[in-house]
Design a protein around this motif. Structure first.
Motif, PDB file in Angstrom:
ATOM      1  N   SER A 179      36.829  49.670  48.027  1.00  0.00           N
ATOM      2  CA  SER A 179      36.771  48.366  47.998  1.00  0.00           C
ATOM      3  C   SER A 179      38.385  47.865  47.519  1.00  0.00           C
ATOM      4  CB  SER A 179      35.795  47.940  46.646  1.00  0.00           C
ATOM      5  OG  SER A 179      36.387  48.292  45.528  1.00  0.00           O
ATOM      6  N   ASP A 180      38.376  46.696  47.958  1.00  0.00           N
ATOM      7  CA  ASP A 180      39.669  45.815  47.683  1.00  0.00           C
ATOM      8  C   ASP A 180      39.928  45.962  46.089  1.00  0.00           C
ATOM      9  OD1 ASP A 180      39.915  45.317  50.046  1.00  0.00           O
ATOM     10  OD2 ASP A 180      39.356  43.278  49.818  1.00  0.00           O
ATOM     11  N   ASP A 181      39.136  46.081  45.424  1.00  0.00           N
ATOM     12  CA  ASP A 181      39.419  46.349  43.770  1.00  0.00           C
ATOM     13  C   ASP A 181      39.702  47.663  43.326  1.00  0.00           C
ATOM     14  OD1 ASP A 181      38.421  43.644  43.028  1.00  0.00           O
ATOM     15  OD2 ASP A 181      36.477  44.080  42.559  1.00  0.00           O
ATOM     16  N   GLN A 182      39.335  48.566  43.883  1.00  0.00           N
ATOM     17  CA  GLN A 182      39.490  50.073  43.979  1.00  0.00           C
ATOM     18  C   GLN A 182      41.187  50.150  44.624  1.00  0.00           C
ATOM     19  OE1 GLN A 182      36.120  51.865  46.025  1.00  0.00           O
ATOM     20  NE2 GLN A 182      35.528  52.512  43.881  1.00  0.00           N
ATOM     21  N   GLU A 192      43.312  47.922  44.582  1.00  0.00           N
ATOM     22  CA  GLU A 192      44.214  47.195  43.370  1.00  0.00           C
ATOM     23  C   GLU A 192      44.306  48.014  42.152  1.00  0.00           C
ATOM     24  OE1 GLU A 192      46.162  44.384  43.191  1.00  0.00           O
ATOM     25  OE2 GLU A 192      45.771  44.362  45.228  1.00  0.00           O
ATOM     26  N   PHE A 193      43.104  48.846  41.823  1.00  0.00           N
ATOM     27  CA  PHE A 193      43.479  49.866  40.820  1.00  0.00           C
ATOM     28  C   PHE A 193      44.491  51.136  40.989  1.00  0.00           C
ATOM     29  CE2 PHE A 193      42.482  53.998  38.996  1.00  0.00           C
ATOM     30  CZ  PHE A 193      42.310  53.847  37.762  1.00  0.00           C
ATOM     31  N   ASN A 198      48.077  50.060  41.096  1.00  0.00           N
ATOM     32  CA  ASN A 198      48.779  49.740  39.691  1.00  0.00           C
ATOM     33  C   ASN A 198      48.708  51.078  38.797  1.00  0.00           C
ATOM     34  OD1 ASN A 198      49.331  46.980  39.602  1.00  0.00           O
ATOM     35  ND2 ASN A 198      47.531  46.759  40.177  1.00  0.00           N
ATOM     36  N   GLY A 222      33.425  51.721  38.370  1.00  0.00           N
ATOM     37  CA  GLY A 222      35.050  51.690  38.277  1.00  0.00           C
ATOM     38  C   GLY A 222      35.360  52.745  37.333  1.00  0.00           C
TER      39      GLY A 222
END
Length: 173
Positions: A54-57, A59-60, A63, A163
């Motif tokens: 996913s896009d959230d993963q 992003e994780f 960072n 997550g």
């Protein structure tokens, strides 16, 4: 043709995505064929070609403060080459070149991703931290001699649906 390259953790062996190069890795390293290899991809958007992420993963991962290899479920739209065992590669470990090779990658390099990527050492021996160590292990391999790699091996992990990090190998705290 295989070559050495220094990553953010150790010297690695990088190989084109062909059956000959795949088999050469196992032969040179004395590696068990039941141990899948990591894929080196160009950048974060490329990850979606190979794994479900996913896009959230993403992003994780952008960072994450330490060197990493991310294990994800193979994207069903990714046509796995016939020579790779589909059951071994139901999950794929990815490293992103623009993260683990950030200092080496330039826009004029015409690399064709993905590559197979593994540490430059025979199975069971210490990872090569210097060019000379890599050359001692594999004197017949071409090389990119650039620097001393002084970091522990990457953390290898996946992420749960919630997550949460699921570590397969953790070298950083």
């Amino acid at each position: 043709m295989p070559f050495f390259l220094p990553t953010d953790t150790c010297y690695g062996l990088a190989w084109e995505f062909t059956q000959d190069d795949y088999e050469a890795i196992y032969r040179l390293k004395g590696r068990d064929f039941s141990k899948p290899l990591a894929f080196l991809v160009d950048d974060f958007p490329d990850m979606k070609k190979y794994i479900e992420i996913s896009d959230d993963q993403i992003e994780f991962l952008k960072n994450y403060p330490h060197p990493w290899s991310f294990l994800g479920v193979r994207n069903p739209e990714f046509s796995l080459p016939e020579f790779l065992d589909k059951s071994l590669y139901s999950k794929i470990s990815l490293r992103v070149a623009k993260v683990c090779l950030w200092w080496l990658i330039t826009d004029d390099m015409n690399w064709r991703y993905p590559f197979f990527l593994t540490s430059a050492n025979p199975s069971g021996l210490s990872e090569a931290q210097t060019y000379n160590e890599a050359r001692n292990y594999f004197p017949e391999i071409e090389w990119i001699n650039a620097w001393f790699c002084n970091q522990p091996p990457s953390d290898i992990f996946s992420l749960s649906q919630k997550g949460e990090i699921i570590y397969l190998r953790r070298n950083y705290t």
